[in-house]
Design a protein around this motif. Structure first.
Motif, PDB file in Angstrom:
ATOM      1  N   PHE A  78       0.837  -1.197   0.000  1.00 47.47           N
ATOM      2  CA  PHE A  78       0.000   0.000   0.000  1.00 47.47           C
ATOM      3  C   PHE A  78       0.871   1.246   0.000  1.00 47.47           C
ATOM      4  N   HIS A  79       0.463   2.266  -0.772  1.00 46.18           N
ATOM      5  CA  HIS A  79       1.250   3.492  -0.814  1.00 46.18           C
ATOM      6  C   HIS A  79       0.393   4.677  -1.225  1.00 46.18           C
ATOM      7  N   GLU A  80       0.706   5.810  -0.624  1.00 48.59           N
ATOM      8  CA  GLU A  80       0.181   7.117  -1.017  1.00 48.59           C
ATOM      9  C   GLU A  80      -1.334   7.222  -0.947  1.00 48.59           C
ATOM     10  N   ALA A  81      -1.872   6.880   0.203  1.00 51.51           N
ATOM     11  CA  ALA A  81      -3.270   7.205   0.490  1.00 51.51           C
ATOM     12  C   ALA A  81      -3.343   8.693   0.844  1.00 51.51           C
ATOM     13  N   LEU A  82      -4.380   9.119   1.573  1.00 51.99           N
ATOM     14  CA  LEU A  82      -4.510  10.540   1.888  1.00 51.99           C
ATOM     15  C   LEU A  82      -3.426  11.003   2.858  1.00 51.99           C
ATOM     16  N   ILE A  83      -3.056  10.100   3.781  1.00 49.92           N
ATOM     17  CA  ILE A  83      -2.019  10.411   4.771  1.00 49.92           C
ATOM     18  C   ILE A  83      -0.974   9.301   4.718  1.00 49.92           C
ATOM     19  N   GLN A  84       0.297   9.690   4.672  1.00 52.62           N
ATOM     20  CA  GLN A  84       1.385   8.718   4.650  1.00 52.62           C
ATOM     21  C   GLN A  84       1.542   8.036   6.011  1.00 52.62           C
ATOM     22  N   PRO A  85       2.231   6.903   6.074  1.00 54.70           N
ATOM     23  CA  PRO A  85       2.424   6.227   7.367  1.00 54.70           C
ATOM     24  C   PRO A  85       3.060   7.110   8.433  1.00 54.70           C
ATOM     25  N   ASP A  86       3.868   8.097   8.011  1.00 60.01           N
ATOM     26  CA  ASP A  86       4.500   8.986   8.996  1.00 60.01           C
ATOM     27  C   ASP A  86       3.637  10.201   9.324  1.00 60.01           C
ATOM     28  N   GLY A  87       2.419  10.264   8.786  1.00 63.24           N
ATOM     29  CA  GLY A  87       1.497  11.350   9.128  1.00 63.24           C
ATOM     30  C   GLY A  87       1.465  12.508   8.166  1.00 63.24           C
ATOM     31  N   ARG A  88       2.300  12.501   7.134  1.00 68.20           N
ATOM     32  CA  ARG A  88       2.305  13.602   6.171  1.00 68.20           C
ATOM     33  C   ARG A  88       1.119  13.476   5.212  1.00 68.20           C
ATOM     34  N   LYS A  89       0.525  14.633   4.867  1.00 67.65           N
ATOM     35  CA  LYS A  89      -0.551  14.645   3.885  1.00 67.65           C
ATOM     36  C   LYS A  89       0.023  14.423   2.482  1.00 67.65           C
ATOM     37  N   THR A  90      -0.728  13.704   1.660  1.00 68.40           N
ATOM     38  CA  THR A  90      -0.391  13.564   0.250  1.00 68.40           C
ATOM     39  C   THR A  90      -1.308  14.486  -0.564  1.00 68.40           C
ATOM     40  N   PRO A  91      -1.045  14.667  -1.854  1.00 73.25           N
ATOM     41  CA  PRO A  91      -1.953  15.484  -2.670  1.00 73.25           C
ATOM     42  C   PRO A  91      -3.390  14.979  -2.659  1.00 73.25           C
ATOM     43  N   LEU A  92      -3.582  13.690  -2.378  1.00 72.40           N
ATOM     44  CA  LEU A  92      -4.928  13.135  -2.370  1.00 72.40           C
ATOM     45  C   LEU A  92      -5.752  13.667  -1.197  1.00 72.40           C
ATOM     46  N   TYR A  93      -5.095  14.115  -0.130  1.00 71.24           N
ATOM     47  CA  TYR A  93      -5.844  14.705   0.985  1.00 71.24           C
ATOM     48  C   TYR A  93      -6.546  15.977   0.529  1.00 71.24           C
ATOM     49  N   ALA A  94      -5.806  16.881  -0.116  1.00 68.20           N
ATOM     50  CA  ALA A  94      -6.415  18.124  -0.600  1.00 68.20           C
ATOM     51  C   ALA A  94      -7.486  17.836  -1.644  1.00 68.20           C
ATOM     52  N   ALA A  95      -7.236  16.831  -2.500  1.00 69.74           N
ATOM     53  CA  ALA A  95      -8.233  16.475  -3.508  1.00 69.74           C
ATOM     54  C   ALA A  95      -9.518  15.985  -2.854  1.00 69.74           C
TER      55      ALA A  95
END
Length: 627
Positions: free
Chosen positions: A485-502
């Protein structure tokens, strides 16, 4: 299961409350079993806040893990437009962790479908049957365990509506007051209502209490009529003036008995410092007191006391009617008392992706949950390509939920439309809402979706009549799981990905408002227009008296009936990659056309003639047709 030892220990703690019943079922040794009894299906639960609140449910699977379950993290979920969470991602490992998550959710206004570890242990290891056998619970034993599980989370609700009356059933040991939300500034008024004391409570007495000039639950006038004999065989009126929770109490004998299960018309008038009370037209008490000069009205019971109330009228000194309530609707005008539990609790996440052979046992378990917890949602989710008709037959579910993730590295899952068609076909005849998961993470052979992909999955689902959307996943599962699994809305370390804003844009600006419009509509057809090859699961568009013709690029047309006799069409771009330019020509039955703007949350009438649409990839427009 993450920690089977913990699960067994917790389950055995529950099992101990059964007084050795597990041994009698054959878990330890074969023994006598109860006589079999037929399954009597319980009525569907109300679905609780996720189905009754009027808001389109938008949920997440795989929320922040336990060490990231904080107010700030849950506010991020709310900010992205989500309304509830499934409490997995190891939150299920311990019910104290679940309660921590519920406390956090209470603070930010989220709802939670609880994935309880002990419920997992029951569903994965036991049959539920009265015919005995190894690893089998009787229905009564299962109900005992389910009741203990529900009692960990469900809010205690002392107020319920019963046959058009308010049932005030119990209260805290110190007493509980519920009162009208309006009225903090009411001064002089008449408070009238019908009260029926019920024969409950220690000692078998019956009494009904009401409150006026309420400041809060610890500060109010509380008067009570009851059947405790104060001499002469008559009932009594108790006056309790609560200040910081401590009452000054005076008891007055009534000139007549108070009988359990008997309705009495009560009238209390407050004018300045004078308080006058009548029962069935007879003035029974007048007293002077200046403790409170203003405040709202309500009712009060304590412990195991219980009473029915109805036909409330509050009238100001000048004759203005301040409040009427016949309890035929809901309790939204009242601050209802509670006695613990969590307002964020929305129901139980019972099972994810069962096999067909598991459905009979789950059907019994859902019946039990409905009996124990009728005000919330017992939730089951199903595999792609499942026998959804069997799920409906065995479970009679409150929602029919499934998952299928179509965003592939090689393109799109060709069975996506057919899967949706099967779900719709199983649910629609039984008027069961359909929920779906959308893909919001990359994993083996599946690409990371972008914003267009979110819109496309959601709009295809809405075209099929979907009534709830869930994201898989919110938090990216840790790579240590070995599932890529990779790059959902929040990364495993807690960082937001572009999908969060989307997702925040999609949910807040589009899905929440258009979902409110679609919730009361009934799907009538799902059609493909302007496509050379129609995918399985879509019917080819055929002209009718509402839509005479279509032209241009490929569309998916979700067609609906509305409660207002209007017809609706969700016009979806079939492509998640290319813009669609298309037109719809209206048929002879259409007399008016309006389109919905989700950002402005309003309808706009359109000029007569063809409707031209320009849709970005995956986008849609909702059209209302007047006949």
């Amino acid at each position: 299961m993450a920690d089977s030892t913990l699960s067994r220990q917790t389950f055995l703690r529950l099992g101990g409350a059964l007084g050795g019943a597990l041994a009698a079922t054959g878990m330890v040794a074969g023994g006598a079993s109860a006589a079999p009894r037929p399954r009597v299906p319980a009525p569907r639960a109300s679905g609780g806040p996720l189905l009754e609140g009027g808001e389109f449910p938008i949920g997440i699977f795989w929320p922040p893990p336990p060490y990231q379950t904080t107010v700030d993290r849950y506010r991020q979920i709310v900010d992205a437009g989500f309304t509830y969470v499934h409490s997995n991602n190891y939150l299920f490992a311990d019910w104290q962790i679940q309660q921590h998550a519920l406390r956090i959710a209470d603070q930010v206004g989220l709802k939670v479908l609880v994935d309880d570890d002990d419920l997992r242990w029951i569903t994965r290891n036991f049959r539920i049957s009265d015919d005995g056998g190894p690893f089998t619970l009787t229905r009564d034993e299962a109900e005992t365990l389910v009741r203990q599980i529900v009692n960990r989370y469900a809010p205690t609700r002392y107020w319920r509506l019963r046959d058009g009356r308010l049932l005030f059933d119990g209260g805290t040991g110190d007493g509980s007051i519920g009162w009208a939300l309006d009225g903090a500034d009411w001064t002089d008024y008449v408070f009238e209502f019908t009260a029926t004391p019920l024969p409950t409570g220690a000692g078998g007495y019956a009494q009904a209490g009401w409150a006026f000039r309420v400041q809060d639950e610890r500060n109010a006038y509380v008067w009570i009529i009851g059947d405790r004999d104060t001499g002469g065989g008559n009932g009594n009126l108790t006056r309790a003036i609560f200040v910081d929770g401590a009452p000054q109490v005076t008891t007055v004998q009534l000139p007549f008995p108070i009988e359990p299960d008997t309705a009495y018309r009560v009238r209390t008038e407050v004018v300045g410092t004078t308080i006058t009370t009548s029962v069935d037209g007879v003035v029974v008490d007048t007293v002077e007191d200046a403790t409170y000069a203003s405040g709202s009205v309500g009712f009060r019971e304590a412990g195991s006391e219980s009473a029915l109330f109805d036909d409330v009228v509050v009238t100001a000194a000048d004759g203005t009617v301040l409040l009427t309530e016949d309890f035929s609707g809901d309790l939204s005008a009242w601050r209802t008392p509670g006695g613990g539990g969590f307002e964020s609790y929305a129901g139980l996440h019972v099972f994810d992706e069962p096999g067909v052979d598991k459905l009979p046992d789950l059907g019994v378990l859902l019946d039990i949950i409905r009996t124990v917890d009728p005000d919330n949602l017992p939730y089951v989710n199903h595999l792609p390509g499942f026998d959804y008709a069997a799920a409906v037959e065995h479970l009679d579910p409150e929602v029919l939920s499934f998952d299928r993730y179509p965003i592939l590295e090689s393109g799109e899952d060709g069975g996506f439309f057919a899967n949706w068609a099967a779900v719709r076909a199983a649910a629609l005849p039984q008027d069961i809402p359909t929920w779906a998961y959308i893909q919001s993470v990359g994993y083996t052979a599946h690409a990371v979706p972008d914003k267009d992909d979110l819109y496309w999955q959601i709009n295809v689902a809405l075209a099929y009549g979907c009534k709830g959307i869930q994201y898989f996943t919110y938090w990216t599962p840790d790579p240590a799981r070995g599932e890529d699994f990779h790059e959902a809305l929040i990364q495993p370390d807690g960082r937001k990905t572009p999908l969060y804003a989307a997702s925040a844009e999609v949910n807040n600006d589009y899905l929440a408002p258009i979902g409110r419009q679609l919730l009361p509509l009934t799907s009538t057809a799902v059609q493909a227009a302007n496509l050379a090859q129609v995918p399985d699961g879509l019917a080819a568009f055929e002209p009718d008296d509402e839509i005479a013709a279509t032209s241009g690029d490929g569309l998916v047309l979700g067609r609906f009936d509305g409660p207002d006799d209007a017809r609706y069409v969700l016009v979806v771009n079939h492509s998640r990659h290319e813009q669609a330019h298309a037109a719809l020509t209206w048929g002879s039955a259409v007399t008016g056309v309006a389109t919905y703007d989700p950002k402005k949350d309003r309808w706009a009438d359109q000029r007569p003639g063809d409707l031209a649409v320009r849709l970005k990839p995956g986008r849609a427009t909702l059209v209302r047709l007047t006949r």
